[in-house]
Design a protein around this motif. Sequence first.
Motif, PDB file in Angstrom:
ATOM      1  N   ILE B  35       1.815   3.970  11.392  1.00  0.00           N
ATOM      2  CA  ILE B  35       2.850   4.710  10.662  1.00  0.00           C
ATOM      3  C   ILE B  35       2.361   5.157   9.288  1.00  0.00           C
ATOM      4  O   ILE B  35       2.533   6.305   8.908  1.00  0.00           O
ATOM      5  CB  ILE B  35       4.138   3.853  10.527  1.00  0.00           C
ATOM      6  N   THR B  36       1.719   4.252   8.555  1.00  0.00           N
ATOM      7  CA  THR B  36       1.324   4.609   7.186  1.00  0.00           C
ATOM      8  C   THR B  36      -0.145   5.017   7.065  1.00  0.00           C
ATOM      9  O   THR B  36      -0.554   5.535   6.034  1.00  0.00           O
ATOM     10  CB  THR B  36       1.606   3.446   6.213  1.00  0.00           C
ATOM     11  N   GLY B 120      -0.565  -1.059   4.433  1.00  0.00           N
ATOM     12  CA  GLY B 120       0.532  -0.146   4.131  1.00  0.00           C
ATOM     13  C   GLY B 120       1.802  -0.597   4.808  1.00  0.00           C
ATOM     14  O   GLY B 120       2.374   0.100   5.657  1.00  0.00           O
ATOM     15  N   ASP B 121       2.238  -1.792   4.442  1.00  0.00           N
ATOM     16  CA  ASP B 121       3.410  -2.391   5.069  1.00  0.00           C
ATOM     17  C   ASP B 121       3.911  -3.499   4.148  1.00  0.00           C
ATOM     18  O   ASP B 121       3.141  -4.378   3.762  1.00  0.00           O
ATOM     19  CB  ASP B 121       3.013  -2.971   6.434  1.00  0.00           C
ATOM     20  N   SER B 122       5.191  -3.461   3.809  1.00  0.00           N
ATOM     21  CA  SER B 122       5.678  -4.382   2.781  1.00  0.00           C
ATOM     22  C   SER B 122       5.627  -5.849   3.198  1.00  0.00           C
ATOM     23  O   SER B 122       5.576  -6.727   2.350  1.00  0.00           O
ATOM     24  CB  SER B 122       7.098  -4.001   2.366  1.00  0.00           C
ATOM     25  N   ALA B 135      -0.808  -8.355   0.053  1.00  0.00           N
ATOM     26  CA  ALA B 135       0.271  -7.554  -0.515  1.00  0.00           C
ATOM     27  C   ALA B 135       0.436  -6.227   0.204  1.00  0.00           C
ATOM     28  O   ALA B 135      -0.546  -5.594   0.611  1.00  0.00           O
ATOM     29  CB  ALA B 135      -0.006  -7.298  -1.997  1.00  0.00           C
ATOM     30  N   GLY B 136       1.674  -5.817   0.342  1.00  0.00           N
ATOM     31  CA  GLY B 136       1.980  -4.506   0.891  1.00  0.00           C
ATOM     32  C   GLY B 136       1.706  -3.446  -0.157  1.00  0.00           C
ATOM     33  O   GLY B 136       1.907  -3.667  -1.348  1.00  0.00           O
ATOM     34  N   VAL B 137       1.213  -2.293   0.287  1.00  0.00           N
ATOM     35  CA  VAL B 137       0.913  -1.186  -0.622  1.00  0.00           C
ATOM     36  C   VAL B 137       1.355   0.122   0.019  1.00  0.00           C
ATOM     37  O   VAL B 137       1.640   0.178   1.210  1.00  0.00           O
ATOM     38  CB  VAL B 137      -0.609  -1.108  -0.933  1.00  0.00           C
ATOM     39  N   GLY B 138       1.365   1.178  -0.770  1.00  0.00           N
ATOM     40  CA  GLY B 138       1.670   2.500  -0.248  1.00  0.00           C
ATOM     41  C   GLY B 138       0.432   3.151   0.345  1.00  0.00           C
ATOM     42  O   GLY B 138      -0.650   2.560   0.377  1.00  0.00           O
ATOM     43  N   THR B 139       0.619   4.376   0.790  1.00  0.00           N
ATOM     44  CA  THR B 139      -0.464   5.074   1.486  1.00  0.00           C
ATOM     45  C   THR B 139      -1.656   5.378   0.567  1.00  0.00           C
ATOM     46  O   THR B 139      -2.808   5.303   0.994  1.00  0.00           O
ATOM     47  CB  THR B 139       0.095   6.357   2.132  1.00  0.00           C
ATOM     48  N   ASP B 141      -2.739   3.626  -2.126  1.00  0.00           N
ATOM     49  CA  ASP B 141      -3.518   2.388  -2.293  1.00  0.00           C
ATOM     50  C   ASP B 141      -4.292   2.062  -1.018  1.00  0.00           C
ATOM     51  O   ASP B 141      -5.437   1.612  -1.066  1.00  0.00           O
ATOM     52  CB  ASP B 141      -2.590   1.212  -2.625  1.00  0.00           C
ATOM     53  N   VAL B 217       8.845 -10.710  -0.036  1.00  0.00           N
ATOM     54  CA  VAL B 217       9.065  -9.357  -0.569  1.00  0.00           C
ATOM     55  C   VAL B 217      10.550  -9.026  -0.678  1.00  0.00           C
ATOM     56  O   VAL B 217      10.940  -8.188  -1.495  1.00  0.00           O
ATOM     57  CB  VAL B 217       8.307  -8.293   0.273  1.00  0.00           C
ATOM     58  N   THR B 222       5.339  -9.889  -4.885  1.00  0.00           N
ATOM     59  CA  THR B 222       4.126  -9.196  -4.455  1.00  0.00           C
ATOM     60  C   THR B 222       3.512  -9.906  -3.262  1.00  0.00           C
ATOM     61  O   THR B 222       3.049  -9.287  -2.314  1.00  0.00           O
ATOM     62  CB  THR B 222       3.110  -9.162  -5.614  1.00  0.00           C
ATOM     63  N   LEU B 372      13.150  -1.691  12.436  1.00  0.00           N
ATOM     64  CA  LEU B 372      13.390  -0.608  11.478  1.00  0.00           C
ATOM     65  C   LEU B 372      13.982   0.632  12.137  1.00  0.00           C
ATOM     66  O   LEU B 372      13.896   1.741  11.619  1.00  0.00           O
ATOM     67  CB  LEU B 372      12.117  -0.274  10.677  1.00  0.00           C
ATOM     68  N   ARG B 391      15.330  -7.337   7.294  1.00  0.00           N
ATOM     69  CA  ARG B 391      16.075  -6.431   6.403  1.00  0.00           C
ATOM     70  C   ARG B 391      17.401  -6.033   7.018  1.00  0.00           C
ATOM     71  O   ARG B 391      17.455  -5.658   8.189  1.00  0.00           O
ATOM     72  CB  ARG B 391      15.263  -5.158   6.121  1.00  0.00           C
TER      73      ARG B 391
END
Lengths: 174, 428
Positions: B35-36, B120-122, B135-139, B141, B217, B222, B372, B391
């Motif tokens: 996905i990311t 790329g996953d929280s 740690a989860g990061v965005g695309t 990072d 998270v 973090t 999700l 979530r």
Amino acid sequence: MKEFKGKILFLDRSDINTDEIIPAKYLTEIEKTAMKPHLLEDLKLDGFDSGIDIKDKAIIVTRENFGCGSSREHAPWALEENGIAVVIAPSFARIFRQNMYNCGMLAIELSQDRINTIFNEFGKATAQISVDIEASEIVIQSKDQIKTIEFKISEFDKTLIQTGGWVEYADMHY
Amino acid sequence: MGKTIAEKIFKTHLVDEPFGDVNVLKLDMVFCHEITTPTAIQDLVNRGKDRVFDPKKIKAVIDHVTPAKDSKTAMQGKILREWAKRHGIKDFFDIGQNGVCHAIFPEKGFVRPGFTIIMGDSHTCTHGAFGAFAAGVGTTDLEVGILKGVCTFKTPQTYKIEIVGTLSKGVFAKDIILKVIKELTVNGATNMVIEFRGNIVDEMNMDQRMTLSNMAVEAGATSGICLPDMTTVDYLWKFIKDDYSSRQEALEVFSRFRSDDDAVYTKLKTIDVSDLVPLTTFGYKPDNVKSVSQMKEIRLDQVYIGSCTNGRLEDLRIAAKVLKGHTISKHIRGIVSPATPKIFSQAMKEGILKIFMDSGFCVTNPTCGACLGMSNGVLADSEVAAATTNRNFNGRMGKGGMVHLMSPATAAASAIKGEISNSNLYCE
């Protein structure tokens, strides 16, 4: 460097999460442009209509912990695609905040009091903000008044904004 | 002055400190899913930088939508698959071998105490259960991680949470983490690392520790770290037995990362769980937590057991224990998704899947989909689900749907009753 000025979109709620900013079902899109029509479409907020209220806005002013939840960078991308490059809040979720600067966008933290002031004094009217990164100041303006507020930005975040993001910076240095 | 585990890991991985408290860390692992990662891959291709820093340190899996549900998700899989192939990424898990990322990567032995890991996953914080900084990061990072093997993090502030007491029968790691999130709130640990300590954590097995670390998270953390001990060594032993002469030696090496007794913490909290009861969420935030017995007549449409939080073997065993000899309520759609093929296979061998099926559950392949709202169990508008996921955001499992988070035991019991209720494993 992006331009950081324009009309304010007020979102008066804390903990707005990335599922609300861009729902997971759009994560199958590979092109950022596909995010554009879906920004904040699942956000439930009194008086807010994503179809009407986002248009022409460039800056979001909101409450605590904006961008919590998923790591999806699709959230800043969806903002960017709608011409929004600045979010101002008392606090942000870590990943969202880092994603903003990594994309060369601004996530500005102001104290709770300052945010309250902006909501109280400008929230009802049409107002706009311009951000001066060099001076670390935002200027808020409505028909009736102008207010200048200082903000803190780290040297690293400033550098990311000025170089256009983390990929460019990392590629130069590592 | 002593150091915390996070400080020790940062110290051993520091590449650069370009500004103030910005730490550029060397990465031991970069995990990827479909996905990311494709957007990162495409951006690298567009920049003429289609390279990877080390194919052995990159692990990839298709897990969010599998099998592909439409042309778009098929394309995401294809981009990841072809990228793994052209860069010689051998640990790529495609359909038939794939499972939920935060279950399959530990199961394959890719996580070690003291490692730095991004994805790329929280919920990447799950791997902190092994004493790693994950740690989860965005695309972006992720993209830099793939290209350069580095990532930036602020100097870690640690929130030490001691979980002590004696846990009642029928109360589980999921109940504990819901309690922790309730006390901390959804941003109580933002920009901090949670260190899970105390006799309860010491006594937990790795599956339980992963449930705990997984939801760090949701309090904004973090990473959520458990200190490495003999339980960690025992879990990893089959992967590391050639590297150490004995388990004791491995423990000694890993123990170097354990926080010092005189380490300095930013925040401290002790939670005695002796009186803890089974918990569930009631609103749209993970800190909206109540006891299950306070939830009166919450009629459910769907019960989902799975995910990176609670789709592991022990979770399925517990749910099966509750379900055995019962059928689920007529109006409930029961869905169970064992988190990996290995878990699926073992659950089959132990007769667990048969118990699920006999009770009326649908058993799906390993995937994150329903959690999700992407595939394999999306809710319709105004439907209500009980889920062992992480979530409960508005619309998380489908637009207009409501999600109540809970343990596998509570989810199974709720499926039988058709509304949220305590399991028979718990005696009030």
